[in-house]
Design a protein around this motif. Structure first.
Motif, PDB file in Angstrom:
ATOM      1  N   TYR A 257     -12.691  37.166  -7.340  1.00 17.77           N
ATOM      2  CA  TYR A 257     -12.218  38.105  -6.209  1.00 17.77           C
ATOM      3  C   TYR A 257     -10.843  39.307  -6.931  1.00 17.77           C
ATOM      4  O   TYR A 257     -10.822  38.996  -8.034  1.00 17.77           O
ATOM      5  CB  TYR A 257     -11.670  37.160  -5.331  1.00 17.77           C
TER       6      TYR A 257
ATOM      7  N   TYR B 290     -18.811  39.233  -0.700  1.00 11.64           N
ATOM      8  CA  TYR B 290     -18.806  38.460   0.172  1.00 11.64           C
ATOM      9  C   TYR B 290     -18.172  38.088   1.234  1.00 11.64           C
ATOM     10  O   TYR B 290     -18.253  37.021   1.724  1.00 11.64           O
ATOM     11  CB  TYR B 290     -18.301  36.948  -1.051  1.00 11.64           C
ATOM     12  N   ASN B 291     -16.917  39.337   1.621  1.00 16.26           N
ATOM     13  CA  ASN B 291     -16.464  38.884   2.870  1.00 16.26           C
ATOM     14  C   ASN B 291     -16.085  41.164   3.055  1.00 16.26           C
ATOM     15  O   ASN B 291     -16.623  41.256   2.269  1.00 16.26           O
ATOM     16  CB  ASN B 291     -14.641  39.043   2.609  1.00 16.26           C
ATOM     17  N   ARG B 292     -16.283  40.959   4.279  1.00 15.05           N
ATOM     18  CA  ARG B 292     -16.555  41.986   5.253  1.00 15.05           C
ATOM     19  C   ARG B 292     -15.239  43.102   5.218  1.00 15.05           C
ATOM     20  O   ARG B 292     -15.176  44.406   4.248  1.00 15.05           O
ATOM     21  CB  ARG B 292     -16.060  41.972   6.505  1.00 15.05           C
ATOM     22  N   GLU B 293     -13.490  42.834   4.504  1.00 11.94           N
ATOM     23  CA  GLU B 293     -12.990  42.778   3.771  1.00 11.94           C
ATOM     24  C   GLU B 293     -12.966  43.841   2.944  1.00 11.94           C
ATOM     25  O   GLU B 293     -12.579  45.255   2.537  1.00 11.94           O
ATOM     26  CB  GLU B 293     -11.703  42.222   3.795  1.00 11.94           C
ATOM     27  N   THR B 294     -13.431  43.824   1.525  1.00 13.59           N
ATOM     28  CA  THR B 294     -13.792  44.005   0.508  1.00 13.59           C
ATOM     29  C   THR B 294     -14.657  44.785   0.201  1.00 13.59           C
ATOM     30  O   THR B 294     -14.251  47.085   0.211  1.00 13.59           O
ATOM     31  CB  THR B 294     -14.335  43.284  -0.430  1.00 13.59           C
TER      32      THR B 294
ATOM     33  N   GLU C 256     -24.244  32.120  -0.528  1.00 11.67           N
ATOM     34  CA  GLU C 256     -23.889  30.898  -0.535  1.00 11.67           C
ATOM     35  C   GLU C 256     -25.421  29.453  -0.024  1.00 11.67           C
ATOM     36  O   GLU C 256     -26.123  29.905   0.505  1.00 11.67           O
ATOM     37  CB  GLU C 256     -22.649  29.954   0.444  1.00 11.67           C
TER      38      GLU C 256
ATOM     39  N   GLN D 116     -17.416  31.038  -3.465  1.00  9.75           N
ATOM     40  CA  GLN D 116     -17.910  32.276  -3.174  1.00  9.75           C
ATOM     41  C   GLN D 116     -19.717  32.418  -2.671  1.00  9.75           C
ATOM     42  O   GLN D 116     -20.462  31.502  -2.902  1.00  9.75           O
ATOM     43  CB  GLN D 116     -17.297  32.957  -4.119  1.00  9.75           C
TER      44      GLN D 116
ATOM     45  N   VAL E 145     -22.135  34.241   1.100  1.00 11.13           N
ATOM     46  CA  VAL E 145     -21.825  34.644   2.374  1.00 11.13           C
ATOM     47  C   VAL E 145     -23.727  32.895   2.657  1.00 11.13           C
ATOM     48  O   VAL E 145     -24.338  32.870   2.667  1.00 11.13           O
ATOM     49  CB  VAL E 145     -22.611  35.689   2.248  1.00 11.13           C
TER      50      VAL E 145
ATOM     51  N   ASP F  48     -24.738  34.077   8.545  1.00  8.91           N
ATOM     52  CA  ASP F  48     -24.389  35.138   9.088  1.00  8.91           C
ATOM     53  C   ASP F  48     -24.689  36.156   7.724  1.00  8.91           C
ATOM     54  O   ASP F  48     -24.377  37.504   8.019  1.00  8.91           O
ATOM     55  CB  ASP F  48     -22.634  34.557   7.350  1.00  8.91           C
TER      56      ASP F  48
ATOM     57  N   PHE G  31     -24.066  41.315   7.121  1.00  6.64           N
ATOM     58  CA  PHE G  31     -23.974  41.070   5.894  1.00  6.64           C
ATOM     59  C   PHE G  31     -25.328  43.059   5.689  1.00  6.64           C
ATOM     60  O   PHE G  31     -25.217  43.723   5.305  1.00  6.64           O
ATOM     61  CB  PHE G  31     -24.208  40.965   4.947  1.00  6.64           C
TER      62      PHE G  31
END
Length: 370
Positions: free
Chosen positions: A84, A103-107, A125, A131, A133, A137, A141
């Motif tokens: 991360y 693996y997240n929207r924020e990044t 995933e 870690q 997605v 979901d 993405f």
């Protein structure tokens, strides 16, 4: 300044291992090698340069610190950051021309806001539940990457949960099936999921890139992997251990029969003995669990540990090595003469794996390429 314990890294062995895996995956698959955790204890910069000289294409790290260290050492090969990355550090990653796992929207949104091109790999995933997605979901993405201008989705990846510690690879095959299904939702240049065990066992996992880990350093992921390779592929894969950990004798003393050795009086000699004091301990990464059960190599012979491993000292019995003297070279891990102490052996003694044995060797200890 002379060090009292040090690590020797065999360039020949490391090059051999990299070339062997290059021959397995061929020239059309990118060979990316893990140098995270100080190259599994082998020395980040030293190992990375040998690995690249041996024919690897990319390097894998866990953190910005590791990637920055490599760039400052003159390494210009692609670097894939698997851990991360804090949002506050993302611009540094962009400026260092790193590939990031996401693996997240924020990044992704923060990277896009930086306004500079960067290539990322989406972690899928498939069953490890670390870690990644989840499949349900993915649509979010797909839409998100369709809207980015600066963030380029270069690859998709996953990681096997149960491929190296078993002879039953059914769960891994379910993960592989899921990965292929999820990956098909994206138009990417690189798909990758193969670790050391998968590289050796299943060519169908190679895809566009593989991520070689512990076996680059001459260690098997597990005994089950070794057995499975012999059983399922019949391949003759010779791995050469790369690391040797050494120290010296600081003192040799006579201890009369019946006296105790070390903290807690956990060892009592049953004969007149010669005890050698070695300047290494659990601070250096020599596990306290090895107390009274491991051995070291001196003049090609085994010298058993006596007493508890201390913070900076261990004691060994050299009664049967009469020529042992101050500043004799001592092998803690590796070969001397016809004897060998493996990371697997030490791991078994303390109830852990070879990975932990080498990665926990203190980074301050010098790594010397030989």
């Amino acid at each position: 300044m002379k060090d009292t314990n040090w690590i020797e890294i065999s360039q020949e062995a490391l090059m051999h291992n990299i070339k062997r895996f290059r021959s397995i995956v061929g020239s059309d698959v990118l060979l990316s090698c893990c140098v995270k955790a100080n190259a599994y204890g082998h020395g980040l910069v030293q190992a990375a340069k040998i690995i690249l000289a041996g024919g690897a294409d990319w390097l894998d790290v866990n953190s910005l610190y590791e990637a920055q260290t490599l760039r400052e050492a003159g390494v210009d090969a692609p670097i894939y950051v698997m851990g991360y990355m804090p949002l506050s550090e993302l611009e540094k990653a962009v400026d260092l021309d790193l590939r990031l796992v996401v693996y997240n929207r924020e990044t992704i949104e923060r990277l896009e806001a930086i306004g500079k091109p960067i290539k990322v790999h989406l972690k899928l995933e498939t069953g490890n539940n670390r870690q990644g997605v989840r499949e349900e979901d993915l649509g979010d993405f797909v839409d998100l990457f369709a809207s980015t201008k600066f963030v380029q989705l270069e690859g998709v990846a996953t990681h096997f949960a149960n491929i190296e510690d078993t002879l039953d690879h059914s769960f891994a095959m379910k993960q592989l099936e899921k990965f292929e299904r999820m990956a098909s939702k994206f138009d990417v240049k690189l798909r990758h999921c193969a670790n050391s065990a998968a590289i050796m066992l299943f060519p169908k996992t190679h895809f566009d890139m593989v991520r070689l880990g512990i076996s680059a350093y001459g260690m098997w992921p597990s005994n089950e992997t070794r057995v499975a390779v012999q059983k399922e592929s019949g391949a003759n894969i010779e791995l050469k251990p790369v690391l040797t950990w050494k120290t010296i004798i600081a003192q040799v003393k006579d201890v009369p029969s019946g006296e105790h050795i070390g903290y807690g009086c956990t060892s009592k000699v049953s004969r007149d003995s010669r005890i050698a004091i070695l300047p290494v301990g659990y601070y250096d990464g020599y596990d306290r669990g090895l107390s009274n059960q491991s051995y070291v190599l001196i003049r090609g012979q085994r010298a058993p540990l006596r007493g508890r491993v201390c913070m900076n000292i261990i004691m060994v019995d050299v009664t049967d090595i009469p020529d042992a003297q101050v500043e004799d070279e001592v092998v803690l891990l590796g070969s001397q003469g016809d004897e060998r102490i493996s990371a697997e052996h030490l791991g078994e003694l303390i109830g852990t794996i070879n990975y932990e044995v080498t990665t926990r060797i203190n980074e301050r200890i010098p790594r010397i390429v030989v």
